[in-house]
Write an enzyme that holds these catalytic residues in place. Structure first.
Site, PDB file in Angstrom:
ATOM      1  CG  HIS A 178     -15.628  63.890 -55.495  1.00  0.00           C
ATOM      2  ND1 HIS A 178     -15.166  64.755 -54.286  1.00  0.00           N
ATOM      3  CD2 HIS A 178     -15.217  62.786 -55.043  1.00  0.00           C
ATOM      4  CE1 HIS A 178     -14.629  64.269 -53.261  1.00  0.00           C
ATOM      5  NE2 HIS A 178     -14.552  62.791 -53.920  1.00  0.00           N
ATOM      6  CD  GLU A 179     -16.531  59.674 -56.400  1.00  0.00           C
ATOM      7  OE1 GLU A 179     -15.553  59.279 -56.599  1.00  0.00           O
ATOM      8  OE2 GLU A 179     -17.202  59.795 -55.298  1.00  0.00           O
ATOM      9  CG  HIS A 186     -11.246  60.620 -56.559  1.00  0.00           C
ATOM     10  ND1 HIS A 186     -10.213  61.327 -55.689  1.00  0.00           N
ATOM     11  CD2 HIS A 186     -12.176  60.531 -55.923  1.00  0.00           C
ATOM     12  CE1 HIS A 186     -10.675  61.091 -54.587  1.00  0.00           C
ATOM     13  NE2 HIS A 186     -12.118  60.924 -54.565  1.00  0.00           N
ATOM     14  CD  GLU A 232     -12.037  62.767 -51.078  1.00  0.00           C
ATOM     15  OE1 GLU A 232     -13.061  63.374 -51.105  1.00  0.00           O
ATOM     16  OE2 GLU A 232     -11.958  61.680 -51.949  1.00  0.00           O
ATOM     17  CG  HIS A 288     -13.971  61.570 -47.519  1.00  0.00           C
ATOM     18  ND1 HIS A 288     -13.363  60.348 -46.975  1.00  0.00           N
ATOM     19  CD2 HIS A 288     -14.127  61.629 -48.577  1.00  0.00           C
ATOM     20  CE1 HIS A 288     -13.570  59.683 -48.218  1.00  0.00           C
ATOM     21  NE2 HIS A 288     -13.742  60.232 -49.309  1.00  0.00           N
TER      22      HIS A 288
HETATM   23  N1  ASN Z   1     -16.968  58.704 -52.648  1.00  0.00           N
HETATM   24  C1  ASN Z   1     -15.910  58.583 -51.818  1.00  0.00           C
HETATM   25  C2  ASN Z   1     -14.975  59.455 -52.523  1.00  0.00           C
HETATM   26  O1  ASN Z   1     -14.863  59.610 -53.801  1.00  0.00           O
HETATM   27  C3  ASN Z   1     -15.276  57.328 -51.714  1.00  0.00           C
HETATM   28  C4  ASN Z   1     -14.291  56.990 -51.264  1.00  0.00           C
HETATM   29  O2  ASN Z   1     -14.054  57.064 -49.811  1.00  0.00           O
HETATM   30  N2  ASN Z   1     -13.092  56.948 -51.869  1.00  0.00           N
HETATM   31  O3  ASN Z   1     -14.273  60.026 -51.795  1.00  0.00           O
HETATM   32 ZN    ZN Z   2     -13.228  61.176 -53.165  1.00  0.00          ZN
END
Ligand code: ASN
Ligand code: ZN
Length: 347
Positions: A163-164, A167, A187, A253
């Site tokens: 997931h990270e 991004h 997201e 989210h």
């Molecule tokens: N873990 C969260 C995400 O990657 C951190 C955030 O709120 N951006 O979405």
């Molecule tokens: Zn995220």
């Protein structure tokens, strides 16, 4: 000098005993992947220890080294959220595994060379802050960072790592603005690819929820309750299952929920027991599987979406991507129409 690629053994928290790409300096081993990426802050993909520095720290952290190239063994096996004992290698082992699998997924499935497409190396920082219940990507450091957790166990589970890192890929492609409907899509993109990376690394047919292979929940290894449920987002108590005109007002989210469910329908269809859409979906839509669904979403993201794309735009982008890849009028294109209809977007 660091030029001797080696293979270490890692005792992980979430992925069993695994092989790790390391580097022999002549006197010790570094948690440095000599086989993926170049340039960037360290010249290679590495894992560093933040030793509980603040979440706002811009430090790169201390590169992990190990004398015997077996990582997370003995006293170096430190799980969970203890703030006093949490500088162990275990988190670093899982963080490296997440980078390796995410990198290989983008390369081997889509032919994408790393996060920016040019093979620029990234790195993962572990043990940020104290008992920190989150993980994050940062464009400024071109790196990802993991807390030790408090309600959650250490945040380095594979779907979270995927997931990270995704991004980072989004930031270098569509760059979906992180608020409103585009924020929900940003997201969802990370949840979609985090999940595809989990399937890529662990196998599974894709149809079994909560199986030992990939699955359609996010963060299920971090606590008894998953963070998110792609197949039915409302199970988290906050996410909607379908699009409505107010979805863009939600936290990103939660506004991700409909797109997560749409992607689940696209891959798996709407017939899996207990997860059938009762509101919008024509009964019995057939899924096209993870491979085709992921290719369509990746092409939509990288070719058609822009920073301001909303749910309607994501539908058009995905239809165009499906036509490009599988032909106008193909079953794959029809499945995209059905999956978006299933979340109340389009006819
Ligand atoms: N873990 C969260 C995400 O990657 C951190 C955030 O709120 N951006 O979405
Ligand atoms: Zn995220």
């Amino acid at each position: 000098l660091h030029t001797t690629a080696a293979t270490g053994t890692g005792n992980s928290q979430y992925n069993g005993v695994i092989s790790l790409p390391t580097n022999y300096t002549g006197s010790t081993y570094e948690l440095r992947d000599m086989t993926r990426g170049s340039g960037g802050s360290f010249g290679n993909n590495v894992v560093t220890n933040m030793a509980h520095a603040s979440t706002t720290s811009t430090a790169t952290g201390t590169l992990y080294t190990d004398a015997d190239n077996t990582w997370g063994d003995g006293a170096n096996y430190v799980e969970g959220s203890s703030t006093t004992a949490a500088n162990g290698e275990t988190a670093a082992v899982d963080a490296m595994f997440g980078m390796v699998k995410s990198w290989d997924f983008y390369k081997n499935v889509f032919g994408r060379n790393g996060i920016d497409g040019n093979g620029t190396a990234t790195y993962s920082r572990v043990h940020i802050s104290n008992s920190y219940d989150n993980a994050f990507w940062s464009d400024s450091c071109f790196c990802m960072t993991y807390g030790d957790g408090s309600s959650f166990t250490t945040l380095t589970a594979l779907d979270v790592a995927g997931h990270e890192m995704s991004h980072g890929v989004c930031a270098r492609t569509a760059n979906l603005t992180y608020s409103g409907e585009s924020g929900g899509l940003n997201e969802s993109n990370s949840d979609i690819f985090g999940t595809m990376i989990e399937f890529y690394a662990r196998g599974g047919s894709g149809s079994t929820i909560g199986s030992t292979g990939g699955n359609w929940t996010i963060g299920e290894q971090l606590s008894a309750t998953p963070l998110r449920y792609m197949y039915k987002p409302s199970l988290d108590g906050s996410s909607p299952d379908a699009w409505s005109s107010t979805v863009g007002n939600l936290d990103v989210h939660y506004s991700s929920g409909p797109m997560n469910r749409c992607f689940y329908f696209l891959s798996q269809g709407a017939t899996t027991s207990g997860n059938t859409s009762t509101t919008y979906l024509p009964s019995g839509m057939t899924g096209i599987g993870n491979d085709a669904a992921a290719r369509i979403w990746f092409r939509a993201l990288t070719t058609y979406m822009t920073s301001s794309t909303n749910y309607a735009g994501a539908r058009t982008a995905s239809i165009n991507a499906a036509k490009d890849l599988y032909g106008a009028g193909s079953a794959q294109e029809q499945a995209v129409w059905n999956a978006f209809h299933g979340i109340n977007v389009g006819a």
